[in-house]
Design a protein around this motif. Sequence first.
Motif, mmCIF file in Angstrom:
data_model
loop_
_atom_site.group_PDB
_atom_site.id
_atom_site.type_symbol
_atom_site.label_atom_id
_atom_site.label_comp_id
_atom_site.label_asym_id
_atom_site.label_seq_id
_atom_site.Cartn_x
_atom_site.Cartn_y
_atom_site.Cartn_z
ATOM 1 N N LYS A 576 44.756 55.496 40.747
ATOM 2 C CA LYS A 576 45.012 54.938 39.405
ATOM 3 C C LYS A 576 43.704 54.493 38.750
ATOM 4 C CE LYS A 576 47.496 51.172 37.072
ATOM 5 N NZ LYS A 576 46.308 50.430 36.589
ATOM 6 N N ASP A 577 42.855 53.803 39.498
ATOM 7 C CA ASP A 577 41.584 53.327 38.952
ATOM 8 C C ASP A 577 40.673 54.489 38.570
ATOM 9 O OD1 ASP A 577 42.453 50.764 39.400
ATOM 10 O OD2 ASP A 577 41.309 50.487 41.260
ATOM 11 N N VAL A 578 40.633 55.495 39.426
ATOM 12 C CA VAL A 578 39.788 56.666 39.157
ATOM 13 C C VAL A 578 40.285 57.395 37.920
ATOM 14 C CG1 VAL A 578 38.996 58.897 40.036
ATOM 15 C CG2 VAL A 578 39.134 56.921 41.575
ATOM 16 N N ALA A 579 41.601 57.551 37.809
ATOM 17 C CA ALA A 579 42.192 58.259 36.671
ATOM 18 C C ALA A 579 41.858 57.553 35.361
ATOM 19 C CB ALA A 579 43.705 58.364 36.854
ATOM 20 N N GLU A 580 42.028 56.224 35.341
ATOM 21 C CA GLU A 580 41.775 55.476 34.118
ATOM 22 C C GLU A 580 40.287 55.447 33.772
ATOM 23 O OE1 GLU A 580 43.608 51.666 34.634
ATOM 24 O OE2 GLU A 580 45.655 52.480 34.417
ATOM 25 N N PHE A 581 39.439 55.392 34.769
ATOM 26 C CA PHE A 581 37.999 55.404 34.524
ATOM 27 C C PHE A 581 37.578 56.693 33.814
ATOM 28 C CE2 PHE A 581 33.891 57.057 35.944
ATOM 29 C CZ PHE A 581 33.036 56.108 35.388
ATOM 30 N N TYR A 604 47.094 61.853 38.120
ATOM 31 C CA TYR A 604 47.352 61.295 39.451
ATOM 32 C C TYR A 604 47.531 62.411 40.481
ATOM 33 C CZ TYR A 604 48.480 56.724 37.275
ATOM 34 O OH TYR A 604 48.445 55.542 36.589
ATOM 35 N N SER A 605 48.341 63.402 40.127
ATOM 36 C CA SER A 605 48.645 64.464 41.075
ATOM 37 C C SER A 605 47.407 65.296 41.402
ATOM 38 C CB SER A 605 49.749 65.369 40.509
ATOM 39 O OG SER A 605 50.132 66.337 41.448
ATOM 40 N N LEU A 606 46.618 65.616 40.405
ATOM 41 C CA LEU A 606 45.406 66.405 40.641
ATOM 42 C C LEU A 606 44.423 65.650 41.526
ATOM 43 C CD1 LEU A 606 44.914 67.859 37.049
ATOM 44 C CD2 LEU A 606 45.569 69.134 39.102
ATOM 45 N N LEU A 607 44.297 64.344 41.310
ATOM 46 C CA LEU A 607 43.389 63.543 42.133
ATOM 47 C C LEU A 607 43.904 63.382 43.555
ATOM 48 C CD1 LEU A 607 42.428 60.693 39.621
ATOM 49 C CD2 LEU A 607 40.878 62.418 40.542
ATOM 50 N N ASP A 648 59.315 57.276 42.831
ATOM 51 C CA ASP A 648 58.630 57.261 44.125
ATOM 52 C C ASP A 648 57.429 58.202 44.146
ATOM 53 O OD1 ASP A 648 60.321 55.376 45.145
ATOM 54 O OD2 ASP A 648 61.616 56.802 46.210
ATOM 55 N N ASN A 649 57.608 59.390 43.595
ATOM 56 C CA ASN A 649 56.496 60.343 43.587
ATOM 57 C C ASN A 649 55.305 59.812 42.796
ATOM 58 O OD1 ASN A 649 57.766 62.218 45.183
ATOM 59 N ND2 ASN A 649 58.559 63.446 43.478
ATOM 60 N N ILE A 650 55.582 59.221 41.626
ATOM 61 C CA ILE A 650 54.499 58.660 40.795
ATOM 62 C C ILE A 650 53.801 57.532 41.542
ATOM 63 C CG2 ILE A 650 53.979 57.357 38.692
ATOM 64 C CD1 ILE A 650 54.468 60.234 38.088
ATOM 65 N N ARG A 651 54.605 56.654 42.168
ATOM 66 C CA ARG A 651 54.013 55.517 42.889
ATOM 67 C C ARG A 651 53.170 55.993 44.065
ATOM 68 N NH1 ARG A 651 56.936 52.602 45.564
ATOM 69 N NH2 ARG A 651 59.011 53.540 45.358
ATOM 70 N N ASN A 652 53.647 56.970 44.763
ATOM 71 C CA ASN A 652 52.888 57.487 45.910
ATOM 72 C C ASN A 652 51.548 58.070 45.473
ATOM 73 O OD1 ASN A 652 54.899 56.784 47.721
ATOM 74 N ND2 ASN A 652 55.911 58.785 47.636
ATOM 75 N N LEU A 653 51.582 58.803 44.371
ATOM 76 C CA LEU A 653 50.333 59.381 43.851
ATOM 77 C C LEU A 653 49.391 58.291 43.356
ATOM 78 C CD1 LEU A 653 51.858 62.345 41.790
ATOM 79 C CD2 LEU A 653 50.606 62.532 43.946
ATOM 80 N N ARG A 654 49.937 57.383 42.571
ATOM 81 C CA ARG A 654 49.133 56.320 41.949
ATOM 82 C C ARG A 654 48.469 55.427 42.991
ATOM 83 N NH1 ARG A 654 52.994 52.240 39.487
ATOM 84 N NH2 ARG A 654 53.030 51.659 41.700
ATOM 85 N N ASP A 655 49.172 55.147 44.059
ATOM 86 C CA ASP A 655 48.671 54.187 45.045
ATOM 87 C C ASP A 655 47.852 54.838 46.161
ATOM 88 O OD1 ASP A 655 49.961 52.249 43.615
ATOM 89 O OD2 ASP A 655 51.776 52.279 44.861
ATOM 90 N N SER A 656 47.695 56.142 46.111
ATOM 91 C CA SER A 656 46.897 56.819 47.140
ATOM 92 C C SER A 656 45.415 56.639 46.847
ATOM 93 C CB SER A 656 47.269 58.301 47.212
ATOM 94 O OG SER A 656 47.021 58.929 45.970
ATOM 95 N N ALA A 657 44.577 57.148 47.746
ATOM 96 C CA ALA A 657 43.129 56.934 47.614
ATOM 97 C C ALA A 657 42.377 58.230 47.879
ATOM 98 C CB ALA A 657 42.668 55.854 48.590
ATOM 99 N N ILE A 658 41.188 58.313 47.317
ATOM 100 C CA ILE A 658 40.286 59.430 47.598
ATOM 101 C C ILE A 658 38.933 58.876 48.030
ATOM 102 C CG2 ILE A 658 41.428 61.020 46.012
ATOM 103 C CD1 ILE A 658 39.213 60.503 44.008
ATOM 104 N N PHE A 659 38.107 59.746 48.595
ATOM 105 C CA PHE A 659 36.792 59.363 49.131
ATOM 106 C C PHE A 659 36.916 58.228 50.156
ATOM 107 C CE2 PHE A 659 35.548 61.060 44.867
ATOM 108 C CZ PHE A 659 34.848 62.176 45.324
#
Length: 694
Positions: A576-581, A604-607, A648-659
């Motif tokens: 979520k933070d990365v997307a908004e940035f 969210y999904s692409l990230l 649920d799908n949106i929340r799972n994507l939004r709350d996941s992490a990268i790097f």
Amino acid sequence: MQKIYLWKQKYYKCLSEKDNTDSWSLTSLNKITSSHTRSKTNFKIFRLFALLIILSNSVSADKIEITAISGSGAKDDPAIYNSIPNKLSDKEWDEAAVRRVLHAFAYGGSCLDSQIVEWANMNPGAAIVQMLGMWTTHSKLSRAYDGGNINIPAKNASLSILSNYFASGNFAADPEKFNQDVRYGNSVGYTWINAVKLRGLNPFRQKIVLFETNYHLAISLQKNVNPKQMLHYYDTIANNLASGKPYHQILGEAALSAGVATQYNHRKNIFENGAFKGNEDFAREYHQLFFGILGTGVNGNCKFGDSSCSGNPESFDDHENKTIRQTAEALTDIQVEGKNRDFLPVVPIFGTNKHYTGKVSIYGEEYAGNNAKERIFAISSKSIRHPESLKFLPLKIIGGLADDNLDPLNPVEGCDKKCSSFISKKIENIRQLWSKSIDSNGEINLIEFIRKYAISKEFHNPSRIKFLNSVDRIMLLSNVLAINNQEVKEEVIPTFRKLYQENVIPFRPEHDVFGGQSGLEASNTNAVFVNQFNSSKNQRFGNTGYYDGKKVVPVKNFKFLLKVELKKTSDGYNVKDVAEFFWKRITGDQQLQFFTDSARSQVYSLLANGNDYLVYNNEECRTRIHKCTDNTILTTSPSISDLDSKNDNIRNLRDSAIFRDSSDEKTLDTDNERVGFAIDFIAATPFLFVQTGE
């Protein structure tokens, strides 16, 4: 021997003009010899003759290198700007306002979010003094997240010196593109693109001078103007702005340049045997294009045959039959002659033998002078104060840089009744801002005017709508996404190619002397939208490396950027933070008002997994990707509940992490690729084609 003779002649051409430097280095020799030889034997023969010629001639290489003047170009007292009428209040001047200014005047800038907050916390006058100026370098506005800023003296950051710097292999995978000696090349365009993207150099400087040289005072490499004349033209205007010269002097000096005389061909204008021989082309455009003077009156009520003309110092007849014709006579004996077609001097000679010596009548006044330079300098101070110039020139500048919605009778598409009601008052205030910026000597400073406008309600106004032309849009993306200077060298984002795909080439303006592609033209061109949409699949803005013929060589790591800008969770960087940035950085939408549920779900999904949300939201696609066909996707449309933040799908994507810290090299590459996918989706949204004042 015939080949040797031809090489010798070519080499003499390279030495035909005295350079600003005192001597010629073997590095420069190697550069030129390598570009004109094809075998070891030829190289040795050519080098022998080259060395003999250097020893027997005291002239330096024929390269243009104009020392850059690095200054703000304006008075830097915040009180000057804080005292203007209709200025934003300290409360209204916020992070959103700062981003709007950067997007309009600095290709989005490339500064830290913390720097945006710092400027937003200042009063507008103090902030704009720091933000916008003609410095060659600007570490606050252009910052590398990885590898550091370019390390060159500020005086060496002129476009002409940078051209030779890149042609020597610095920050250039293909140095020949930057070679000034290529008559029909575009070293100017390639150099300008690098100058915008290189971390540490000032994008505002390049934005303003591109407007002057490609739109307002446009000349073209497509005509007889050569790259060296164009570089000289560009750097002279840039230096004059940086030194704070009055605007009428800058316009006057531009009018007298070798490039303009070559473009319009009034370099052949002479007065001989009591008669004028030449054309009136530039004489007309000096008044119309440079100063906005048409001779029709401030209310358009001047007509041919009508001697009365309210608001103008002359009638329409006098403007056509005296002012324009005698301006052509004032432009006689400007010598821009070369020894052959490939060589035209960058500095003209203002002769007297074939110059009209009598007084000329301009705007109903008579002007004397010994040569064209004296005449034009005298006329320009009057032109800037002409009633039509006072009315139309500020709108020409603001219309070109920041606002397409300056005609109350023809508001742009998307401007509703509420928006339309602002236009007339906005225009009146812009004109007042211009006229009140003229000092007691009748002089105006362009940078001060732009600064004042940038913190005024005329800029931060719901009726301000600016459609981005291809150069603005592609350069904005290229600038805000460059995080190190190695990627500039490797052309990770092939900016010039992207512009070329949209039939737009810097310094070859589409409408010749009437300027390049406008934002309104771009918005009405289907190919522009198609090309931008297709970027997500071909030559992406989210590229992280370049293809060396065998594999993709990674150059760019978005983790360096996120490490500086975002707080890391215990499991990496929150999607979520990365997307908004990236949404804020690319679109300028600080308040995320256009970051809708459908856009969020896609980013969210692409990230999070690198897939389109339609794919992720379809259970069969999500669990068994290899069985997910195009038909499955096409028949699957997300419902409102699918996009809801509680889904649920949106929340799972939004709350996941990268790097994540535990990521191996392969996972790191995958995460960078996913950031690239998200960037290209954002870049293809309509918000990259238009800017607004709120």
